[in-house]
Design a protein around this motif. Structure first.
Motif, PDB file in Angstrom:
ATOM      1  N   VAL A 173     -75.518 -12.648  60.899  1.00  0.00           N
ATOM      2  CA  VAL A 173     -75.507 -11.318  61.520  1.00  0.00           C
ATOM      3  C   VAL A 173     -76.199 -10.282  60.642  1.00  0.00           C
ATOM      4  CG1 VAL A 173     -73.414 -11.777  62.852  1.00  0.00           C
ATOM      5  CG2 VAL A 173     -73.231 -10.829  60.532  1.00  0.00           C
ATOM      6  N   SER A 174     -76.412 -10.626  59.372  1.00  0.00           N
ATOM      7  CA  SER A 174     -77.055  -9.686  58.449  1.00  0.00           C
ATOM      8  C   SER A 174     -78.523 -10.028  58.206  1.00  0.00           C
ATOM      9  CB  SER A 174     -76.314  -9.646  57.107  1.00  0.00           C
ATOM     10  OG  SER A 174     -76.395 -10.906  56.445  1.00  0.00           O
ATOM     11  N   ALA A 175     -79.119 -10.859  59.086  1.00  0.00           N
ATOM     12  CA  ALA A 175     -80.524 -11.208  58.914  1.00  0.00           C
ATOM     13  C   ALA A 175     -81.388  -9.952  58.920  1.00  0.00           C
ATOM     14  CB  ALA A 175     -80.974 -12.173  60.012  1.00  0.00           C
ATOM     15  N   ILE A 176     -81.077  -9.019  59.824  1.00  0.00           N
ATOM     16  CA  ILE A 176     -81.711  -7.695  59.830  1.00  0.00           C
ATOM     17  C   ILE A 176     -80.598  -6.672  59.648  1.00  0.00           C
ATOM     18  CG2 ILE A 176     -83.094  -6.032  61.107  1.00  0.00           C
ATOM     19  CD1 ILE A 176     -84.682  -8.465  60.383  1.00  0.00           C
ATOM     20  N   MET A 177     -80.676  -5.933  58.559  1.00  0.00           N
ATOM     21  CA  MET A 177     -79.625  -4.971  58.247  1.00  0.00           C
ATOM     22  C   MET A 177     -80.275  -3.693  57.712  1.00  0.00           C
ATOM     23  SD  MET A 177     -76.261  -5.624  55.859  1.00  0.00           S
ATOM     24  CE  MET A 177     -77.278  -6.007  54.409  1.00  0.00           C
ATOM     25  N   ASN A 178     -79.881  -2.568  58.272  1.00  0.00           N
ATOM     26  CA  ASN A 178     -80.462  -1.274  57.878  1.00  0.00           C
ATOM     27  C   ASN A 178     -81.977  -1.271  58.026  1.00  0.00           C
ATOM     28  OD1 ASN A 178     -77.870  -0.342  57.158  1.00  0.00           O
ATOM     29  ND2 ASN A 178     -78.069  -1.214  55.096  1.00  0.00           N
ATOM     30  N   ASP A 179     -82.451  -1.893  59.108  1.00  0.00           N
ATOM     31  CA  ASP A 179     -83.883  -1.951  59.418  1.00  0.00           C
ATOM     32  C   ASP A 179     -84.686  -2.666  58.347  1.00  0.00           C
ATOM     33  OD1 ASP A 179     -83.714  -0.638  61.874  1.00  0.00           O
ATOM     34  OD2 ASP A 179     -83.807   1.337  60.927  1.00  0.00           O
ATOM     35  N   ARG A 180     -84.059  -3.602  57.664  1.00  0.00           N
ATOM     36  CA  ARG A 180     -84.759  -4.394  56.653  1.00  0.00           C
ATOM     37  C   ARG A 180     -84.294  -5.848  56.726  1.00  0.00           C
ATOM     38  NH1 ARG A 180     -87.278  -1.495  52.367  1.00  0.00           N
ATOM     39  NH2 ARG A 180     -87.205   0.752  52.755  1.00  0.00           N
ATOM     40  N   VAL A 181     -85.170  -6.747  56.322  1.00  0.00           N
ATOM     41  CA  VAL A 181     -84.814  -8.167  56.287  1.00  0.00           C
ATOM     42  C   VAL A 181     -83.774  -8.367  55.197  1.00  0.00           C
ATOM     43  CG1 VAL A 181     -85.646 -10.526  56.006  1.00  0.00           C
ATOM     44  CG2 VAL A 181     -87.123  -8.802  57.078  1.00  0.00           C
ATOM     45  N   LYS A 182     -82.599  -8.827  55.590  1.00  0.00           N
ATOM     46  CA  LYS A 182     -81.456  -8.993  54.684  1.00  0.00           C
ATOM     47  C   LYS A 182     -81.133  -7.690  53.944  1.00  0.00           C
ATOM     48  CE  LYS A 182     -79.380 -12.215  54.059  1.00  0.00           C
ATOM     49  NZ  LYS A 182     -78.159 -12.699  54.795  1.00  0.00           N
ATOM     50  N   GLY A 183     -81.442  -6.575  54.583  1.00  0.00           N
ATOM     51  CA  GLY A 183     -81.181  -5.288  53.976  1.00  0.00           C
ATOM     52  C   GLY A 183     -82.080  -4.973  52.805  1.00  0.00           C
ATOM     53  N   TYR A 184     -83.166  -5.749  52.660  1.00  0.00           N
ATOM     54  CA  TYR A 184     -83.967  -5.641  51.444  1.00  0.00           C
ATOM     55  C   TYR A 184     -85.423  -5.270  51.709  1.00  0.00           C
ATOM     56  CZ  TYR A 184     -86.063  -6.897  46.973  1.00  0.00           C
ATOM     57  OH  TYR A 184     -86.755  -6.849  45.802  1.00  0.00           O
ATOM     58  N   LEU A 185     -86.094  -5.970  52.660  1.00  0.00           N
ATOM     59  CA  LEU A 185     -87.543  -5.866  52.792  1.00  0.00           C
ATOM     60  C   LEU A 185     -87.927  -5.350  54.166  1.00  0.00           C
ATOM     61  CD1 LEU A 185     -89.978  -6.545  50.942  1.00  0.00           C
ATOM     62  CD2 LEU A 185     -90.144  -8.738  52.121  1.00  0.00           C
ATOM     63  N   LYS A 186     -88.826  -4.369  54.186  1.00  0.00           N
ATOM     64  CA  LYS A 186     -89.265  -3.792  55.455  1.00  0.00           C
ATOM     65  C   LYS A 186     -90.229  -4.729  56.183  1.00  0.00           C
ATOM     66  CE  LYS A 186     -92.475  -0.713  55.463  1.00  0.00           C
ATOM     67  NZ  LYS A 186     -93.282   0.521  55.286  1.00  0.00           N
ATOM     68  N   VAL A 187     -91.111  -5.416  55.453  1.00  0.00           N
ATOM     69  CA  VAL A 187     -92.075  -6.309  56.098  1.00  0.00           C
ATOM     70  C   VAL A 187     -91.406  -7.629  56.434  1.00  0.00           C
ATOM     71  CG1 VAL A 187     -94.101  -5.259  55.054  1.00  0.00           C
ATOM     72  CG2 VAL A 187     -92.968  -7.130  53.864  1.00  0.00           C
ATOM     73  N   THR A 188     -91.838  -8.230  57.539  1.00  0.00           N
ATOM     74  CA  THR A 188     -91.236  -9.477  58.014  1.00  0.00           C
ATOM     75  C   THR A 188     -92.096 -10.702  57.696  1.00  0.00           C
ATOM     76  OG1 THR A 188     -92.273  -9.079  60.163  1.00  0.00           O
ATOM     77  CG2 THR A 188     -90.002  -8.331  59.877  1.00  0.00           C
ATOM     78  N   ARG A 189     -93.317 -10.470  57.232  1.00  0.00           N
ATOM     79  CA  ARG A 189     -94.186 -11.554  56.783  1.00  0.00           C
ATOM     80  C   ARG A 189     -94.855 -11.086  55.495  1.00  0.00           C
ATOM     81  NH1 ARG A 189     -97.225 -13.900  62.257  1.00  0.00           N
ATOM     82  NH2 ARG A 189     -95.764 -13.011  63.769  1.00  0.00           N
ATOM     83  N   ALA A 190     -94.933 -11.997  54.534  1.00  0.00           N
ATOM     84  CA  ALA A 190     -95.513 -11.620  53.247  1.00  0.00           C
ATOM     85  C   ALA A 190     -95.865 -12.862  52.455  1.00  0.00           C
ATOM     86  CB  ALA A 190     -94.541 -10.746  52.447  1.00  0.00           C
ATOM     87  N   PHE A 191     -96.753 -12.689  51.499  1.00  0.00           N
ATOM     88  CA  PHE A 191     -97.109 -13.730  50.531  1.00  0.00           C
ATOM     89  C   PHE A 191     -96.077 -13.679  49.411  1.00  0.00           C
ATOM     90  CE2 PHE A 191     -99.137 -15.025  46.594  1.00  0.00           C
ATOM     91  CZ  PHE A 191     -99.882 -16.139  46.940  1.00  0.00           C
ATOM     92  N   GLY A 192     -95.619 -14.870  48.946  1.00  0.00           N
ATOM     93  CA  GLY A 192     -94.669 -14.898  47.838  1.00  0.00           C
ATOM     94  C   GLY A 192     -93.264 -14.589  48.290  1.00  0.00           C
ATOM     95  N   VAL A 193     -92.585 -13.678  47.561  1.00  0.00           N
ATOM     96  CA  VAL A 193     -91.195 -13.261  47.811  1.00  0.00           C
ATOM     97  C   VAL A 193     -90.316 -14.481  48.145  1.00  0.00           C
ATOM     98  CG1 VAL A 193     -91.576 -12.636  50.258  1.00  0.00           C
ATOM     99  CG2 VAL A 193     -89.792 -11.486  48.961  1.00  0.00           C
ATOM    100  N   GLY A 194     -90.281 -15.413  47.170  1.00  0.00           N
ATOM    101  CA  GLY A 194     -89.636 -16.707  47.382  1.00  0.00           C
ATOM    102  C   GLY A 194     -88.162 -16.646  47.714  1.00  0.00           C
ATOM    103  N   PHE A 195     -87.447 -15.627  47.199  1.00  0.00           N
ATOM    104  CA  PHE A 195     -85.995 -15.604  47.417  1.00  0.00           C
ATOM    105  C   PHE A 195     -85.626 -15.353  48.874  1.00  0.00           C
ATOM    106  CE2 PHE A 195     -86.636 -11.132  47.469  1.00  0.00           C
ATOM    107  CZ  PHE A 195     -85.476 -10.504  47.899  1.00  0.00           C
ATOM    108  N   LEU A 196     -86.614 -14.945  49.704  1.00  0.00           N
ATOM    109  CA  LEU A 196     -86.378 -14.794  51.137  1.00  0.00           C
ATOM    110  C   LEU A 196     -86.982 -15.939  51.942  1.00  0.00           C
ATOM    111  CD1 LEU A 196     -86.990 -10.946  51.522  1.00  0.00           C
ATOM    112  CD2 LEU A 196     -84.816 -12.142  51.841  1.00  0.00           C
TER     113      LEU A 196
END
Length: 461
Positions: free
Chosen positions: A310-333
């Motif tokens: 239920v927290s996949a999108i939280m506060n308009d961010r992916v996991k409450g963390y990232l605004k972009v939904t596709r990116a290079f790197g950012v391995g922890f997501l």
């Protein structure tokens, strides 16, 4: 400004990247960065690189291949991901395009050209060539089609076959399979990220913060009249195109507000009605796709892929963390193992094994037309203060008023003026703030403007 330079030949012919000469690029601090003019194999090309904060910009003008490449890499949480893209993505793209847009054997006949010969035997009136290809290239042409004469089945079969053939024709022109070129760009990005994670894996024990680092990617390849675009994240490619005249629209034209030196404002406001009408007749067309949590389709995709979270999108961010939904790197997501190596304060509650953020790019092919005027390629910082249409109008009016000046630098100056105005301070007060602290007022901004009359401008802040 990046201007065409005399090409050079690689003297060794070994195929290794080698510094031949040096070109100068001025960074946001006003210092001169040395960017190498390089040769890959026997290729003649000019190679310019620049950076602003965590943004990286790469421009390659290849005389032998007959193309221009532009890469804008908007990094976050550190410089490692955009630096890796700067060093490796173009090289991988060059390799993947062998046999599609270039080959060592001049007599080489590509499969695209052979296929086009076959397709041209189809009635050209019913199946005209040209058109666009997007990132949704999963349809299988003519798969499982059965010919039958029962009822209306034959007609439906013919209609479906005609549609499939027409879609296939749209991928071919001038002996090039544009869909294959777009797939090659996607493969190059995938291979670059895989190599990045392999390198990061070797360093993870001593540098776990690599799991946090990532980058948006905007890559453009222009060869002749064909423009190929690939993006992940929220950097944009915006095309300025001459629009259709609307009767009576001149009555609503207002003076162009240029927050710059008075002389520039006076010159632009001094345009007569016909000149202003021509400027206002420019339309903006976004060729890239935004991948952010502000795009409903992206949010729906992530929620569908993570139905138990239920927290996949939280506060308009992916996991409450990232605004972009596709990116290079950012391995922890993307993988639980990268999340696990982080300090507890940086970890997310990773549920399941599916990635929250992907590096699957949007792809687009555009065939230039006489209506096209210029392209604006930029990181998302520009659009904190401009809409697409405003950016096009700003560039169009500036080029008209100052054809020998730099519209990319002008856009950057406008961003700073608007950021200062929003903060209630003077432009020079903003510039006196150290770069790191200035991020509170504006994001890193990198802008490349390509005039379709043969000039390129670059500026960053």
């Amino acid at each position: 400004m990046v201007a065409p330079m005399k090409g050079v030949k690689e003297s060794t012919g070994t195929g290794n990247v080698k510094a031949i000469n040096q070109a100068v690029v001025v960074d946001d601090t006003g210092h001169e960065d040395l960017a190498n003019e390089l040769s890959i194999g026997s290729q003649n090309l000019q190679w310019a690189q620049g950076k602003a904060g965590e943004d990286r910009v790469h421009v390659v003008i290849s005389e032998e291949r007959g193309w221009i490449f532009v890469g804008i890499y908007d990094g976050f949480n550190g410089p490692d991901a955009p630096d890796y893209l700067l060093s490796n993505l173009y090289t991988n793209i060059h390799k993947e395009l062998k046999g599609l847009l270039w080959n060592n054997n001049d007599k080489f006949e590509s499969t695209a050209a052979k296929a086009e010969d076959v397709l041209h035997s189809i009635d050209q009136e019913n199946y005209p060539s040209g058109g666009h290809c997007y990132d949704d290239l999963k349809r299988k042409q003519g798969k499982n089609l059965k010919c039958t004469t029962k009822g209306g089945a034959m007609k439906r079969w013919e209609e479906k076959l005609n549609l499939n053939l027409k879609e296939k024709m749209n991928c071919y022109s001038n002996g090039v399979n544009h869909c294959d070129v777009l797939r090659a760009l996607s493969r190059a990005l995938k291979k670059t990220e895989e190599a990045y994670f392999e390198t990061a894996d070797e360093m993870a024990a001593d540098n776990p913060e690599l799991a946090l680092m990532g980058s948006c990617v905007l890559a453009m390849l222009m060869k002749g009249e064909d423009v190929y675009l690939m993006n992940v994240g929220d950097s944009r490619a915006v095309l300025a195109q001459k629009g259709i005249a609307v009767p009576g629209s001149r009555k609503g034209i207002q003076d162009l507000e240029i927050i710059n030196e008075e002389s520039k404002r006076d010159k632009i406001e001094g345009f007569d009605g016909d000149e202003l009408y021509g400027l206002r007749n420019l339309n903006s067309i976004q060729l890239s796709m935004d991948h952010t949590t502000y795009v409903d389709k992206e949010v729906e995709r992530i929620k569908k892929e993570h139905p138990d979270d239920v927290s996949a999108i939280m506060n308009d961010r992916v996991k409450g963390y990232l605004k972009v939904t596709r990116a290079f790197g950012v391995g922890f997501l993307k993988q639980p193992k990268w999340n696990d190596i982080l300090l507890e304060m940086f970890r997310i509650d990773y549920i399941g094994n599916s990635p929250y953020v992907t590096c699957t790019p949007s792809l687009y092919h555009h065939r230039l037309s006489p209506k096209d005027r210029f392209l604006i390629l930029s990181s998302d910082g520009l659009y904190q203060y401009f809409t697409n249409q405003e950016a096009v109008m700003e560039v169009g009016s500036f080029i008209a008023a100052f054809p020998e000046a730099d519209p990319a630098q002008h856009l950057i100056e406008e961003v700073l003026f608007r950021a200062a105005k929003n903060a209630g301070m003077d432009f020079h007060e903003l510039l006196e703030i150290p770069q790191g602290e200035r991020r509170r007022y504006h994001d890193d901004v990198s802008v490349i403007i390509i005039s379709l009359e043969g000039r390129i401008w670059r500026s960053s802040v």
